[in-house]
Scaffold this motif. Structure first.
Motif, mmCIF file in Angstrom:
data_model
loop_
_atom_site.group_PDB
_atom_site.id
_atom_site.type_symbol
_atom_site.label_atom_id
_atom_site.label_comp_id
_atom_site.label_asym_id
_atom_site.label_seq_id
_atom_site.Cartn_x
_atom_site.Cartn_y
_atom_site.Cartn_z
ATOM 1 N N LEU A 54 137.595 -2.412 50.382
ATOM 2 C CA LEU A 54 138.392 -1.224 49.664
ATOM 3 C C LEU A 54 139.706 -1.357 49.543
ATOM 4 C CD1 LEU A 54 135.298 1.316 49.086
ATOM 5 C CD2 LEU A 54 135.485 -0.291 47.237
ATOM 6 N N THR A 55 140.551 -1.204 51.191
ATOM 7 C CA THR A 55 141.381 -1.355 51.619
ATOM 8 C C THR A 55 142.416 -2.079 50.033
ATOM 9 O OG1 THR A 55 140.836 -0.714 53.705
ATOM 10 C CG2 THR A 55 143.033 -0.857 53.362
ATOM 11 N N PRO A 56 142.084 -3.442 50.895
ATOM 12 C CA PRO A 56 143.727 -3.784 49.442
ATOM 13 C C PRO A 56 143.453 -3.722 48.413
ATOM 14 C CG PRO A 56 142.210 -5.918 51.386
ATOM 15 C CD PRO A 56 141.449 -4.149 50.798
ATOM 16 N N LEU A 57 142.152 -2.944 47.924
ATOM 17 C CA LEU A 57 142.347 -2.612 46.208
ATOM 18 C C LEU A 57 143.225 -1.705 46.211
ATOM 19 C CD1 LEU A 57 139.270 -2.701 45.404
ATOM 20 C CD2 LEU A 57 141.061 -4.362 45.271
ATOM 21 N N PHE A 58 143.192 -0.208 47.437
ATOM 22 C CA PHE A 58 144.215 0.905 47.071
ATOM 23 C C PHE A 58 145.821 0.505 47.260
ATOM 24 C CE2 PHE A 58 139.970 3.198 49.246
ATOM 25 C CZ PHE A 58 139.712 3.556 47.505
ATOM 26 N N LEU A 59 145.802 -0.843 48.538
ATOM 27 C CA LEU A 59 146.729 -1.083 48.606
ATOM 28 C C LEU A 59 147.744 -1.573 47.006
ATOM 29 C CD1 LEU A 59 146.533 -3.079 51.703
ATOM 30 C CD2 LEU A 59 147.803 -0.422 51.781
ATOM 31 N N LEU A 60 147.171 -1.666 46.181
ATOM 32 C CA LEU A 60 147.198 -2.083 45.200
ATOM 33 C C LEU A 60 149.184 -0.996 44.384
ATOM 34 C CD1 LEU A 60 144.607 -4.274 43.583
ATOM 35 C CD2 LEU A 60 147.161 -5.598 44.199
ATOM 36 N N VAL A 61 148.046 0.093 44.569
ATOM 37 C CA VAL A 61 148.405 1.247 43.682
ATOM 38 C C VAL A 61 149.767 2.156 45.070
ATOM 39 C CG1 VAL A 61 148.772 3.254 42.692
ATOM 40 C CG2 VAL A 61 146.447 1.720 42.347
ATOM 41 N N ILE A 62 148.921 2.425 46.191
ATOM 42 C CA ILE A 62 149.577 3.739 46.994
ATOM 43 C C ILE A 62 151.158 3.105 47.654
ATOM 44 C CG2 ILE A 62 149.226 4.267 49.400
ATOM 45 C CD1 ILE A 62 146.823 4.532 48.960
ATOM 46 N N PRO A 63 151.429 1.537 47.722
ATOM 47 C CA PRO A 63 152.987 1.151 48.451
ATOM 48 C C PRO A 63 153.596 1.522 47.200
ATOM 49 C CG PRO A 63 150.773 -0.530 49.428
ATOM 50 C CD PRO A 63 150.216 0.891 48.679
ATOM 51 N N TYR A 64 153.131 1.076 46.109
ATOM 52 C CA TYR A 64 153.748 0.826 45.036
ATOM 53 C C TYR A 64 154.425 2.711 44.797
ATOM 54 C CZ TYR A 64 155.451 1.480 40.244
ATOM 55 O OH TYR A 64 156.616 1.976 39.303
ATOM 56 N N LEU A 65 153.578 3.485 45.433
ATOM 57 C CA LEU A 65 154.256 5.138 45.173
ATOM 58 C C LEU A 65 154.943 5.938 45.650
ATOM 59 C CD1 LEU A 65 150.443 6.352 43.890
ATOM 60 C CD2 LEU A 65 152.283 6.251 42.620
ATOM 61 N N LEU A 66 154.697 4.982 47.817
ATOM 62 C CA LEU A 66 155.571 5.477 48.524
ATOM 63 C C LEU A 66 156.049 4.891 48.767
ATOM 64 C CD1 LEU A 66 152.062 6.545 50.724
ATOM 65 C CD2 LEU A 66 153.335 8.209 49.254
ATOM 66 N N LEU A 67 156.377 3.448 48.489
ATOM 67 C CA LEU A 67 157.701 2.915 48.648
ATOM 68 C C LEU A 67 158.169 1.677 47.633
ATOM 69 C CD1 LEU A 67 155.761 1.139 52.688
ATOM 70 C CD2 LEU A 67 157.147 2.826 51.762
ATOM 71 N N GLY A 68 157.486 2.017 46.695
ATOM 72 C CA GLY A 68 158.490 1.524 45.994
ATOM 73 C C GLY A 68 157.748 -0.079 45.400
ATOM 74 N N GLU A 69 157.040 -0.704 47.020
ATOM 75 C CA GLU A 69 156.682 -2.174 46.803
ATOM 76 C C GLU A 69 156.156 -3.044 45.187
ATOM 77 O OE1 GLU A 69 156.392 -3.463 50.694
ATOM 78 O OE2 GLU A 69 154.510 -2.984 49.498
ATOM 79 N N ARG A 70 156.461 -4.003 44.382
ATOM 80 C CA ARG A 70 156.119 -4.156 43.431
ATOM 81 C C ARG A 70 155.308 -5.855 43.434
ATOM 82 N NH1 ARG A 70 157.489 -1.640 38.584
ATOM 83 N NH2 ARG A 70 159.310 -0.536 38.995
ATOM 84 N N ILE A 71 153.859 -5.950 43.060
ATOM 85 C CA ILE A 71 153.765 -6.763 43.616
ATOM 86 C C ILE A 71 153.736 -7.947 42.248
ATOM 87 C CG2 ILE A 71 152.719 -6.496 45.749
ATOM 88 C CD1 ILE A 71 149.411 -6.364 43.746
ATOM 89 N N SER A 72 153.751 -9.213 42.638
ATOM 90 C CA SER A 72 152.669 -10.362 41.452
ATOM 91 C C SER A 72 151.597 -10.158 40.363
ATOM 92 C CB SER A 72 153.895 -11.862 41.549
ATOM 93 O OG SER A 72 152.608 -11.982 42.536
ATOM 94 N N LEU A 73 151.916 -10.866 39.308
ATOM 95 C CA LEU A 73 150.152 -10.649 38.729
ATOM 96 C C LEU A 73 149.449 -11.799 39.767
ATOM 97 C CD1 LEU A 73 148.234 -9.864 36.790
ATOM 98 C CD2 LEU A 73 149.363 -12.154 35.396
#
Length: 294
Positions: free
Chosen positions: A100-119
């Motif tokens: 589950l950790t990688p799934l949460f990391l699809l959202v949390i880094p964006y909220l806290l760091l502004g990191e975006r990942i590609s599709l």
């Protein structure tokens, strides 16, 4: 330089799997699990100290201190919950929830760091999460939903869900702390703080065994796990500084696949062939991140 994070993360995953396999061997000898976890950190202190003293000290502002103060209690709680999960419930009903950790990391880094990942990179993360879940199912052969059904009766499963959530925050906060300090400084300084926080808990939980540490050989049993844990710490921090948190942690989850191989070759565990599907999913996920991740 752009793809340097990948081999470093693979080394990190290998070191984590090796450290965990050696720790499992120590726990199989009925050593106190809190003391084993504490000794792993204790034995890491000499090389960490050398690294800290030889690393230029960055300017540490309020942002670094605040990030550390938030991350440390989360890290300690995650470590304690992880130990409890391993003790309370079968591995097949707990370890899959780390997916589950990688799934949460699809959202949390964006909220806290502004990191975006590609599709494509996001799909790769999902593949790795699914693969790390599937390859652990054969440990408890009651179907694909067996770990989720166990939530109602297995406290260890609930503990590991908590660990997965907390790891997603601590990984993101670690990336933040690295960005306002330096990778090697954080890699040497942060584990020392975790050790200080864990010390009173471990010494209290293992108080009955402390007097017999020399006779039982627990120090020797923790030596090699500590070495590989040290390598995992350094490579993990360096890899985090080079790529998105979601990509790094997702690839690091290959340690679960490596752990399966260790289980087969070192502990003669069954089901290697049944877990091949999970391994293929994880490798396909890594390929998608390499091809389309940015």
């Amino acid at each position: 330089m752009q793809m340097l994070w990948l081999p470093i993360t693979l080394l990190c995953a290998f070191s984590l799997a090796t450290s965990d396999a050696l720790t499992k061997k120590a726990l199989a000898a009925r050593y106190n699990e809190y003391l084993v976890a504490w000794l792993r950190l204790l034995l890491m202190l000499p090389p960490l100290t050398v690294l800290l003293l030889s690393t230029p000290k960055p300017t540490l502002g309020p942002e670094f201190l605040l990030t550390i103060l938030i991350a440390l209690p989360l890290e300690l709680v995650a470590l304690i919950l992880y130990i409890k999960a391993l003790k309370l419930s079968p591995l097949g009903l707990t370890v899959p929830f780390l997916a589950l950790t990688p799934l949460f990391l699809l959202v949390i880094p964006y909220l806290l760091l502004g990191e975006r990942i590609s599709l494509t990179g996001g799909i790769g993360v999902l593949f790795i999460a699914a693969g790390s879940y599937v390859l652990n199912l054969s440990r408890h052969g009651n179907g694909i939903l067996s770990p989720f059904r166990a939530i109602l009766k297995e406290r260890g499963s609930l503990c590991m869900i908590g660990v997965a959530v907390l790891y997603s925050f601590t990984a993101t906060l670690s990336k933040k702390a690295i960005s306002v300090s330096s990778p090697l400084f954080f890699a040497s300084f942060y584990p020392m703080l975790v050790f200080l926080c864990l010390t009173p808990v471990a010494l209290w939980k293992g108080r009955n065994e402390l007097r017999f540490m020399k006779q039982t050989g627990i120090m020797q049993a923790a030596l090699f796990p500590a070495f590989f844990s040290f390598v995992e710490t350094i490579t993990g921090v360096v890899a985090l500084s080079l790529t998105n948190v979601a990509y790094m942690i997702a690839v690091k989850r290959l340690s679960l696949l490596m752990g399966i191989l260790y289980g087969y070759f070192l502990f003669r565990e069954d089901g290697l062939g049944e877990r091949l599907a999970g391994g293929i999913l994880m490798i396909a996920g890594v390929a998608l991140i390499v091809i389309g991740g940015r």
